[in-house]
Motif scaffolding. Structure first.
Motif, PDB file in Angstrom:
ATOM      1  N   UNK A   1      -0.424  -0.680   3.895  1.00 48.09           N
ATOM      2  CA  UNK A   1       0.572  -0.248   4.868  1.00 48.09           C
ATOM      3  C   UNK A   1       0.934  -1.409   5.779  1.00 48.09           C
ATOM      4  N   UNK A   2       2.046  -2.058   5.482  1.00 44.29           N
ATOM      5  CA  UNK A   2       2.512  -3.165   6.302  1.00 44.29           C
ATOM      6  C   UNK A   2       2.020  -4.513   5.817  1.00 44.29           C
ATOM      7  N   UNK A   3       2.641  -5.546   6.333  1.00 38.59           N
ATOM      8  CA  UNK A   3       2.358  -6.908   5.864  1.00 38.59           C
ATOM      9  C   UNK A   3       0.929  -7.355   6.161  1.00 38.59           C
ATOM     10  N   UNK A   4       0.348  -6.950   7.287  1.00 39.80           N
ATOM     11  CA  UNK A   4      -1.032  -7.340   7.589  1.00 39.80           C
ATOM     12  C   UNK A   4      -2.028  -6.752   6.590  1.00 39.80           C
ATOM     13  N   UNK A   5      -1.646  -5.672   5.937  1.00 36.54           N
ATOM     14  CA  UNK A   5      -2.512  -5.046   4.932  1.00 36.54           C
ATOM     15  C   UNK A   5      -2.234  -5.575   3.535  1.00 36.54           C
ATOM     16  N   UNK A   6      -1.233  -6.443   3.408  1.00 40.67           N
ATOM     17  CA  UNK A   6      -0.918  -7.013   2.102  1.00 40.67           C
ATOM     18  C   UNK A   6       0.228  -6.338   1.380  1.00 40.67           C
ATOM     19  N   UNK A   7       0.949  -5.437   2.058  1.00 39.69           N
ATOM     20  CA  UNK A   7       2.093  -4.791   1.412  1.00 39.69           C
ATOM     21  C   UNK A   7       3.214  -5.810   1.270  1.00 39.69           C
ATOM     22  N   UNK A   8       3.659  -6.034   0.033  1.00 37.11           N
ATOM     23  CA  UNK A   8       4.701  -7.029  -0.225  1.00 37.11           C
ATOM     24  C   UNK A   8       6.037  -6.409  -0.632  1.00 37.11           C
TER      25      UNK A   8
END
Length: 116
Positions: free
Chosen positions: A90-97
């Motif tokens: 969920x979101x860029x900090x979690x690795x969602x690309x």
């Protein structure tokens, strides 16, 4: 809700980008990840463009449950009786690309904890 933008998954849903489809119905699509991180690595996506898990609304309750039932169905078909991992970034900090909600189904090898 985050702004809905065109994504690679939108193009996959419209068949503009070919993928190895494992499952499809009116609400969802599942296909093999093009950069697998395990012997079995399948993505399950809703056809409804939801950018990320944080953007799921109460009216999406049935859809999200449906996605998880698809994961269970595919895992059983893939012979992952000894276990598998389900990941939603969920979101860029979690690795969602890709800004389209997607569930990773990973299996076929021993998973380590904590995940990276």
């Amino acid at each position: 809700m985050s702004e809905i933008k065109e994504t690679v998954f939108s193009k996959i849903i419209r068949r503009e980008i070919p993928v190895d489809i494992i499952y499809e119905d009116d609400l969802a699509l599942a296909f093999k990840d093009i950069q697998p991180q395990a012997p079995v690595h399948i993505l399950v996506i809703p056809k409804k463009p939801i950018p990320k898990l944080a953007d799921v609304e109460p009216q999406d309750y049935t859809l999200v449950g449906h996605l998880l039932l698809i994961v269970r169905h595919i895992a059983k078909q893939a012979g992952l009786a000894s276990g598998y991992r389900v990941v939603i970034n969920n979101g860029s900090d979690a690795g969602q690309t890709v800004n389209h909600l997607h569930i990773h189904l990973l299996g076929g090898r021993q998973m380590k904890w904590p995940p990276g």
